[in-house]
Structures are given as structure tokens and as C-alpha cells.
Design an enzyme around this catalytic site. Structure first.
Site, PDB file in Angstrom:
ATOM      1  N   CYS A  93       0.819  -1.223   0.000  1.00  0.00           N
ATOM      2  CA  CYS A  93       0.000   0.000   0.000  1.00  0.00           C
ATOM      3  C   CYS A  93       0.848   1.267   0.000  1.00  0.00           C
ATOM      4  O   CYS A  93       0.340   2.352  -0.290  1.00  0.00           O
ATOM      5  CB  CYS A  93      -0.936   0.001   1.197  1.00  0.00           C
ATOM      6  SG  CYS A  93      -1.877  -1.512   1.322  1.00  0.00           S
TER       7      CYS A  93
ATOM      8  N   HIS B  99      -3.538   6.751   2.861  1.00  0.00           N
ATOM      9  CA  HIS B  99      -3.938   5.456   2.299  1.00  0.00           C
ATOM     10  C   HIS B  99      -5.345   5.138   2.796  1.00  0.00           C
ATOM     11  O   HIS B  99      -5.654   5.298   3.985  1.00  0.00           O
ATOM     12  CB  HIS B  99      -2.941   4.387   2.751  1.00  0.00           C
ATOM     13  CG  HIS B  99      -3.375   3.000   2.414  1.00  0.00           C
ATOM     14  ND1 HIS B  99      -3.862   2.660   1.178  1.00  0.00           N
ATOM     15  CD2 HIS B  99      -3.395   1.865   3.168  1.00  0.00           C
ATOM     16  CE1 HIS B  99      -4.172   1.371   1.176  1.00  0.00           C
ATOM     17  NE2 HIS B  99      -3.898   0.875   2.371  1.00  0.00           N
TER      18      HIS B  99
ATOM     19  N   ASN C 111     -10.164  -0.500  -0.007  1.00  0.00           N
ATOM     20  CA  ASN C 111      -8.696  -0.445   0.031  1.00  0.00           C
ATOM     21  C   ASN C 111      -8.162  -0.960  -1.311  1.00  0.00           C
ATOM     22  O   ASN C 111      -8.303  -2.142  -1.625  1.00  0.00           O
ATOM     23  CB  ASN C 111      -8.207  -1.315   1.198  1.00  0.00           C
ATOM     24  CG  ASN C 111      -6.698  -1.317   1.351  1.00  0.00           C
ATOM     25  OD1 ASN C 111      -5.968  -0.879   0.472  1.00  0.00           O
ATOM     26  ND2 ASN C 111      -6.234  -1.827   2.482  1.00  0.00           N
TER      27      ASN C 111
HETATM   28  O1  UT7 Z   1      -3.799  -1.853   3.442  1.00  0.00           O
HETATM   29  C1  UT7 Z   1      -2.855  -2.363   4.319  1.00  0.00           C
HETATM   30  C2  UT7 Z   1      -3.155  -1.937   5.655  1.00  0.00           C
HETATM   31  N1  UT7 Z   1      -4.342  -2.607   6.132  1.00  0.00           N
HETATM   32  C3  UT7 Z   1      -4.998  -2.041   7.079  1.00  0.00           C
HETATM   33  O2  UT7 Z   1      -4.649  -0.951   7.469  1.00  0.00           O
HETATM   34  C4  UT7 Z   1      -6.134  -2.780   7.747  1.00  0.00           C
HETATM   35  C5  UT7 Z   1      -6.031  -2.570   9.228  1.00  0.00           C
HETATM   36  N2  UT7 Z   1      -7.020  -3.271  10.018  1.00  0.00           N
HETATM   37  C6  UT7 Z   1      -8.321  -2.933  10.016  1.00  0.00           C
HETATM   38  O3  UT7 Z   1      -8.745  -2.069   9.262  1.00  0.00           O
HETATM   39  C7  UT7 Z   1      -9.220  -3.594  11.024  1.00  0.00           C
HETATM   40  O4  UT7 Z   1      -8.468  -4.305  11.951  1.00  0.00           O
HETATM   41  C8  UT7 Z   1     -10.275  -4.550  10.383  1.00  0.00           C
HETATM   42  C9  UT7 Z   1     -11.317  -3.746   9.632  1.00  0.00           C
HETATM   43  C10 UT7 Z   1      -9.579  -5.505   9.435  1.00  0.00           C
HETATM   44  C11 UT7 Z   1     -10.987  -5.354  11.449  1.00  0.00           C
HETATM   45  O5  UT7 Z   1     -11.592  -4.466  12.392  1.00  0.00           O
HETATM   46  P1  UT7 Z   1     -11.418  -4.718  13.958  1.00  0.00           P
HETATM   47  O6  UT7 Z   1     -12.199  -3.695  14.633  1.00  0.00           O
HETATM   48  O7  UT7 Z   1      -9.946  -4.794  14.225  1.00  0.00           O
HETATM   49  O8  UT7 Z   1     -12.148  -6.093  14.134  1.00  0.00           O
HETATM   50  P2  UT7 Z   1     -11.570  -7.489  14.666  1.00  0.00           P
HETATM   51  O9  UT7 Z   1     -10.655  -8.078  13.668  1.00  0.00           O
HETATM   52  O10 UT7 Z   1     -11.067  -7.300  16.058  1.00  0.00           O
HETATM   53  O11 UT7 Z   1     -12.907  -8.306  14.731  1.00  0.00           O
HETATM   54  C12 UT7 Z   1     -13.942  -7.961  15.642  1.00  0.00           C
HETATM   55  C13 UT7 Z   1     -15.062  -8.943  15.463  1.00  0.00           C
HETATM   56  C14 UT7 Z   1     -14.616 -10.403  15.492  1.00  0.00           C
HETATM   57  O12 UT7 Z   1     -15.618 -11.152  16.124  1.00  0.00           O
HETATM   58  P3  UT7 Z   1     -15.406 -11.663  17.638  1.00  0.00           P
HETATM   59  O13 UT7 Z   1     -14.149 -12.465  17.609  1.00  0.00           O
HETATM   60  O14 UT7 Z   1     -15.270 -10.416  18.459  1.00  0.00           O
HETATM   61  O15 UT7 Z   1     -16.644 -12.434  17.892  1.00  0.00           O
HETATM   62  C15 UT7 Z   1     -14.573 -10.751  14.041  1.00  0.00           C
HETATM   63  O16 UT7 Z   1     -14.765 -12.122  13.821  1.00  0.00           O
HETATM   64  O17 UT7 Z   1     -15.684  -8.732  14.210  1.00  0.00           O
HETATM   65  C16 UT7 Z   1     -15.721  -9.949  13.484  1.00  0.00           C
HETATM   66  N3  UT7 Z   1     -15.616  -9.676  12.083  1.00  0.00           N
HETATM   67  C17 UT7 Z   1     -16.670  -9.452  11.292  1.00  0.00           C
HETATM   68  N4  UT7 Z   1     -17.988  -9.420  11.539  1.00  0.00           N
HETATM   69  C18 UT7 Z   1     -18.803  -9.147  10.505  1.00  0.00           C
HETATM   70  C19 UT7 Z   1     -14.475  -9.578  11.353  1.00  0.00           C
HETATM   71  N5  UT7 Z   1     -14.789  -9.303  10.075  1.00  0.00           N
HETATM   72  C20 UT7 Z   1     -16.137  -9.210  10.017  1.00  0.00           C
HETATM   73  C21 UT7 Z   1     -17.054  -8.953   8.973  1.00  0.00           C
HETATM   74  N6  UT7 Z   1     -18.371  -8.913   9.268  1.00  0.00           N
HETATM   75  N7  UT7 Z   1     -16.665  -8.718   7.718  1.00  0.00           N
END
Ligand code: UT7
Length: 345
Positions: free
Chosen positions: A132, A272, A302
Site C-alpha cells: 500500500c 492510504h 482499500n
Molecule cells: O492496506 C494495508 C493496511 N491494512 C490495514 O490498514 C487494515 C487494518 N485493520 C483494520 O482495518 C481492522 O483491523 C479490520 C477492519 C480488518 C478489522 O476491524 P477490527 O475492529 O480490528 O475487528 P476485529 O478483527 O477485532 O474483529 C472484531 C469482530 C470479530 O468477532 P469476535 O471475535 O469479536 O466475535 C470478528 O470475527 O468482528 C468480526 N468480524 C466481522 N464481523 C462481521 C471480522 N470481520 C467481520 C465482517 N463482518 N466482515
């Protein structure tokens, strides 16, 4: 006779060797595939919801390239627009740099395929892989060729067909990414506006946080790598999030320090476009106002190396950025890599 007003920033490139030379961005262009994939469409593919995606990321829809469209096609379309706007013929291009993590194939370089598609017969061509951060890395590399007077016209392109490496069974990642391309024409224009500074960084110790392990020399393609789904993008979202905010703020602060400017002097900050919450956190830590932050991820998701280039084009096309304004680009991605650039637009 009145003397010229003193510039309100320092140009770190205005050293003895570079006196009077500027790496100017003559024009930018972008291309987004037609097909739109909305959050509601993703609800039918994985267990997710529009509400989760919008509140956790800010993304509402993303573009998806057609099956027969490859990264080089997206790149060539963005490049053609940029060249046309710059009034530069393809034959005048000396070098093509394509930043991508989704090349058309292992080799040859996607940049060579773009060279052929553009008819840029005189141009050298190579790919650059900084995920990225690729477009910002590309600007710095292109600038070095311009400032050393090796080349006069360099095309820097960020292009991705990320939907070709997205695991459509993994809701943690498949809702985040989209396809697209953005391009910039760099030229040596004496005493013109242009790039003031670029900061780049990397941390290979955290390379496991975002990666596509299959298909390289470590895990050559085999039945086993396919079955283990190693040819898809993998990401530890939470860890990446934390690292992204810190690295983007550090790079941006360092870039401003080198130009001896503060955040209030920057008209537009183009981060980004990975996650609305990352952008808000970066803006807040840098002391920027919400009006300074450019955000278009709700429409495109993204797009990795293309993201900053597409956003820059939109900022210019929409009139948000005028010639003479200071703009900052800042990105973060797999590698880990990061970068920030300050440009006098
Ligand atoms: O481009 C390169 C750089 N990339 C980035 O900068 C991405 C950086 N990371 C992020 O943007 C975020 O971490 C994400 C958007 C990927 C995830 O958000 P988060 O707030 O960190 O969520 P999480 O991974 O901690 O997941 C929270 C919950 C989980 O459920 P439990 O374990 O709490 O029951 C996930 O399983 O949300 C769940 N979850 C979803 N639920 C519905 C994860 N993805 C989804 C989804 N729909 N698509």
C-alpha cells in the site's frame, strides 16, 4: 522594486546539487473498473453486514475488475489519462514504474506490459513492490531519476486487481479490498512546483502481519499450497491497525519537519484509504482538522498501491487541491512499509 516574498516552507531538495531543479507532477489520472460490489452483495457471500462493514471500516462499496481485465489494463488506462492531461506523448516517457502486489503474472514485470499497451517504446520499465506504500515509494524512486537528470519524464503508476487474491471465504479480509489504478507523470521542470520531500520506512520483522505466502520461491505453487489457500491475501487486522497509525504519524511528522512546516500549512492530507478509523486516528494525532483529511474509501475500499494515487486524482479533479497548495500523501502497508510525501501542488 519589491523583493519576492520568502517561501513559507523549506525545500529539502534545494541543495547545491539540485539548485533550480524540481520534480514536478505534471498531471495525474486514475481508472476504476465499472462493476460495483456493494456491502449488501457481500452479505450474500460471507457472514457479514453492511452495518459491521460501515461502522468498522467506513467502506460502502468497491470496484471489481472484469475477469479478462488484468492489473496492466487498469494501469494503462490510468496512465493514458495522466499522459493526456500532461500533454505528454507515450513516446516521450523515459521510465515506467508500476507499484503493485497483484502483477499480471510472476514475470515479466507488469510495467513492461503497460509499456507495450501505451506504445511507450523508449521507456525502461520495472515493477516496485511496497504494497500500500507503493505509490509513495514509486514517487521517491521516480524523483531520484528526475533529480539526477537521468530521465526527463517518468510515469509512476499504482495499480491493483486485489480481488484476484482475496479469499472470498474470509470475512476478515474480503470486505476490505477493491480494484483500481492511479498514475502520475513526473517531469523535470526548472523552478516549478513539485515534490518537496519523501520519507520511506520498512519493518521486515513484522512481515507476517499481511502477506500472500503462496506462489513464491518459499512456497512454490503446488496442489498443497492451493488446498491450504496460500495464494490468498492474509492479514492480522488488529495488529496492522495499530502499526499503521503509529507509522503513518511518524512518517508524516518527519516529512513536515524536513520541510519546516506544521500541519496547519497543509491544504489536504491524502492518507492510504484502508480504514476510516485509521484515517481519523492519524488526523487526530497529527492535529489535522477533519476538513484537511481526504477520504474516498466509502466508494472504492482499500486498493493498496492504487489508493493514494486514485485519491490524489480525485482531490485534483474535484478542485479540492489547487496549484500552489501543499499536499501530504501518507501510506502504510505490507512489508511492513510506510511512507509520506510533501508536495507543493
Ligand atoms: O492496506 C494495508 C493496511 N491494512 C490495514 O490498514 C487494515 C487494518 N485493520 C483494520 O482495518 C481492522 O483491523 C479490520 C477492519 C480488518 C478489522 O476491524 P477490527 O475492529 O480490528 O475487528 P476485529 O478483527 O477485532 O474483529 C472484531 C469482530 C470479530 O468477532 P469476535 O471475535 O469479536 O466475535 C470478528 O470475527 O468482528 C468480526 N468480524 C466481522 N464481523 C462481521 C471480522 N470481520 C467481520 C465482517 N463482518 N466482515
Amino acid at each position: 522594486m519589491k523583493s519576492a516574498p520568502a517561501p513559507h516552507f523549506k525545500n529539502p531538495r534545494a541543495s547545491h546539487n539540485f539548485q533550480g531543479q524540481t520534480c514536478s507532477i505534471a498531471a495525474v489520472g486514475s481508472y476504476l473498473p465499472e462493476r460495483v460490489l456493494r456491502n449488501a452483495d457481500l452479505e450474500k457471500i460471507v457472514e457479514t453486514s453492511d452495518e459491521w462493514i460501515v461502522t468498522r471500516t467506513g467502506i460502502r462499496e468497491r470496484r471489481i475488475a472484469a475477469p479478462e481485465e488484468a492489473t496492466s489494463d487498469l494501469a494503462a488506462k490510468a496512465a493514458r489519462t495522466a499522459l493526456e492531461r500532461a500533454g505528454v506523448a507515450a513516446e516521450q516517457v523515459d521510465l515506467i514504474i508500476v507499484a503493485t502486489i497483484t502483477p499480471d503474472m510472476g514475470f515479466p514485470a507488469t510495467a513492461c506490459l503497460v509499456q507495450q499497451k501505451l506504445g511507450a517504446k523508449r521507456a525502461a520499465a520495472f515493477d516496485l513492490e511496497a504494497a500500500c506504500s507503493g505509490f509513495i515509494y514509486g514517487l521517491e524512486v521516480g524523483q531520484q531519476f528526475i533529480m539526477s537528470r537521468t530521465y526527463n519524464t517518468v510515469l509512476v503508476i499504482g495499480a491493483e486487481k486485489l480481488t484476484s487474491i482475496v479469499n472470498w471465504q474470509d470475512r476478515n479480509t474480503c470486505v476490505l479490498f477493491g480494484d483500481g489504478a492511479g498514475a502520475a507523470v513526473l517531469q523535470n521542470r526548472p523552478n516549478a512546483h513539485g515534490l518537496l520531500t519523501v520519507r520511506m520506512g520498512a519493518d521486515g520483522a513484522k512481515s507476517n502481519l499481511i502477506r500472500m505466502p503462496g506462489g513464491g520461491s518459499l512456497h512454490p505453487a503446488s496442489m498443497q499450497t492451493v488446498v491450504s489457500r496460500l495464494h490468498y491475501l492474509q492479514m492480522e487486522g488488529k495488529e496492522v491497525f495499530k502499526n499503521a497509525v503509529t507509522a503513518m504519524c511518524t512518517a508524516a511528522t518527519e516529512a513536515m519537519r524536513r520541510c519546516e512546516i506544521d500541519i496547519s500549512q497543509i491544504k489536504c492530507i491524502i492518507p492510504h484509504q484502508a480504514n476510516r478509523r485509521i484515517i481519523d486516528a492519524v488526523g487526530e494525532r497529527l492535529g489535522a482538522t477533519p476538513e484537511q483529511m481526504f477520504i474516498n474509501l466509502e466508494k472504492f475500499g482499500n486498493t493498496s498501491a492504487a489508493s493514494v494515487a486514485i485519491a490524489l486524482d480525485e482531490a485534483v479533479s474535484s478542485g479540492r487541491l489547487q496549484r500552489g497548495d501543499l499536499v501530504m500523501l501518507v501510506a502504510f502497508g505490507a512489508g511492513l512499509t510506510w511512507g509520506a510525501a510533501v508536495i507543493e501542488w
